[in-house]
Design an enzyme around this catalytic site. Structure first.
Site, mmCIF file in Angstrom:
data_model
loop_
_atom_site.group_PDB
_atom_site.id
_atom_site.type_symbol
_atom_site.label_atom_id
_atom_site.label_comp_id
_atom_site.label_asym_id
_atom_site.label_seq_id
_atom_site.Cartn_x
_atom_site.Cartn_y
_atom_site.Cartn_z
ATOM 1 N N CYS A 86 0.946 -1.298 0.065
ATOM 2 C CA CYS A 86 0.030 -0.161 -0.094
ATOM 3 C C CYS A 86 0.774 1.246 -0.203
ATOM 4 O O CYS A 86 2.084 1.251 -0.405
ATOM 5 C CB CYS A 86 -0.939 0.118 1.174
ATOM 6 S SG CYS A 86 -0.260 0.121 2.744
ATOM 7 N N ASN A 116 2.284 1.298 4.287
ATOM 8 C CA ASN A 116 2.551 0.111 4.985
ATOM 9 C C ASN A 116 2.182 0.316 6.565
ATOM 10 O O ASN A 116 2.966 -0.453 7.454
ATOM 11 C CB ASN A 116 4.115 -0.597 4.637
ATOM 12 C CG ASN A 116 4.450 -1.705 5.377
ATOM 13 O OD1 ASN A 116 5.433 -2.130 5.724
ATOM 14 N ND2 ASN A 116 3.398 -2.716 5.291
ATOM 15 N N CYS A 141 -1.397 0.739 7.364
ATOM 16 C CA CYS A 141 -2.990 0.323 7.413
ATOM 17 C C CYS A 141 -3.426 -0.811 6.798
ATOM 18 O O CYS A 141 -3.712 -1.581 7.394
ATOM 19 C CB CYS A 141 -3.764 1.609 7.269
ATOM 20 S SG CYS A 141 -3.500 3.276 8.140
ATOM 21 N N ARG A 142 -3.487 -0.647 5.535
ATOM 22 C CA ARG A 142 -4.020 -1.760 4.703
ATOM 23 C C ARG A 142 -3.020 -2.944 4.611
ATOM 24 O O ARG A 142 -3.433 -4.069 4.649
ATOM 25 C CB ARG A 142 -4.428 -1.314 3.210
ATOM 26 C CG ARG A 142 -5.416 -0.273 3.153
ATOM 27 C CD ARG A 142 -5.764 0.729 1.863
ATOM 28 N NE ARG A 142 -4.718 1.448 1.942
ATOM 29 C CZ ARG A 142 -4.400 2.065 0.914
ATOM 30 N NH1 ARG A 142 -5.342 2.148 -0.219
ATOM 31 N NH2 ARG A 142 -3.443 2.878 0.741
ATOM 32 N N SER A 143 -1.681 -2.690 4.060
ATOM 33 C CA SER A 143 -0.895 -3.800 3.606
ATOM 34 C C SER A 143 -0.598 -4.706 4.814
ATOM 35 O O SER A 143 -0.403 -6.064 4.886
ATOM 36 C CB SER A 143 0.187 -3.502 2.745
ATOM 37 O OG SER A 143 1.155 -2.702 3.526
ATOM 38 N N ASP A 190 -8.408 3.710 1.478
ATOM 39 C CA ASP A 190 -7.475 4.197 2.365
ATOM 40 C C ASP A 190 -8.153 4.652 3.716
ATOM 41 O O ASP A 190 -8.927 5.324 3.573
ATOM 42 C CB ASP A 190 -6.402 5.123 2.013
ATOM 43 C CG ASP A 190 -5.301 5.514 3.075
ATOM 44 O OD1 ASP A 190 -5.551 5.241 4.149
ATOM 45 O OD2 ASP A 190 -4.468 6.085 2.317
HETATM 46 P P1 4NP Z 1 -1.797 2.899 3.993
HETATM 47 O O1 4NP Z 1 -2.423 4.335 4.598
HETATM 48 O O2 4NP Z 1 -1.457 3.074 2.657
HETATM 49 O O3 4NP Z 1 -2.949 1.983 3.997
HETATM 50 O O4 4NP Z 1 -0.854 2.386 5.074
HETATM 51 C C1 4NP Z 1 -1.706 5.385 5.031
HETATM 52 C C2 4NP Z 1 -0.866 5.636 5.955
HETATM 53 C C3 4NP Z 1 -0.146 6.768 6.377
HETATM 54 C C4 4NP Z 1 -0.304 7.796 5.352
HETATM 55 C C5 4NP Z 1 -1.068 7.568 4.151
HETATM 56 C C6 4NP Z 1 -1.935 6.442 3.912
HETATM 57 N N1 4NP Z 1 0.281 8.931 5.296
HETATM 58 O O5 4NP Z 1 -0.043 9.900 4.518
HETATM 59 O O6 4NP Z 1 1.125 9.112 6.232
#
Ligand code: 4NP
Length: 150
Positions: free
Chosen positions: A3, A6, A8-10, A117
């Site tokens: 994602c 790294n 939340c989703r992955s 997200d």
């Molecule tokens: P992820 O979510 O891609 O599912 O881990 C996010 C986590 C952090 C951020 C963006 C998306 N960020 O901008 O810090």
């Protein structure tokens, strides 16, 4: 499992798929295309929703996707189209490109192929992500277990 951050989703995709496969036969990992959260724990909301479903992802730490991941892994599942484009930019050849798949493509019952997200939302977004990934990883684990020689 890839994602953006790294956290939340992955990490959820990684933990859920790993829970469905024997660890002596399959190596599951996750990464983010960005470097914002390298070394960080998964988001507490991801840790919490996984725990609710009996899966511990608190041993994971954020890392950034790297070109050698194309050599290490047979399949690279991305969460959304933006992740897809970011990973495609790092490919070296057609073999690399062929490994990248949008994870929800495995679930023919879902028309919106993005794993949304959940970072800026509330816990319900994390529960929704868990449900989407639980179904997709069941399909993937069944495919892998039926393909891989014992
Ligand atoms: P992820 O979510 O891609 O599912 O881990 C996010 C986590 C952090 C951020 C963006 C998306 N960020 O901008 O810090």
């Amino acid at each position: 499992m890839v994602c953006l951050g790294n956290i939340c989703r992955s990490p959820l995709a990684h933990g859920i798929l790993a829970s469905k496969l024997p660890s002596d036969r399959f190596y599951v990992d996750s990464a983010g295309t960005a470097n914002y959260h390298v070394g960080d724990l998964p988001d507490q909301r991801s840790i919490g929703v996984a725990k609710t479903h009996g899966i511990d992802i608190s041993n994971q730490r954020g890392r950034q996707f790297k070109v050698t991941d194309f050599d290490t892994f047979d399949y690279i599942y991305v969460m959304d189209h933006s992740n897809f484009d970011n990973v495609v930019k790092l490919t070296r050849n057609t073999n690399d490109i062929a490994k990248i798949k949008l994870i929800l493509e495995v679930d023919a019952t879902i028309t919106d192929k993005r794993v949304p997200d959940p970072y800026y939302g509330d816990n319900s977004g994390f529960e929704n992500v868990f449900k989407l990934l639980d179904k997709a990883t069941s399909i993937i684990s069944n495919q892998l277990l039926s393909q891989a020689p014992l």
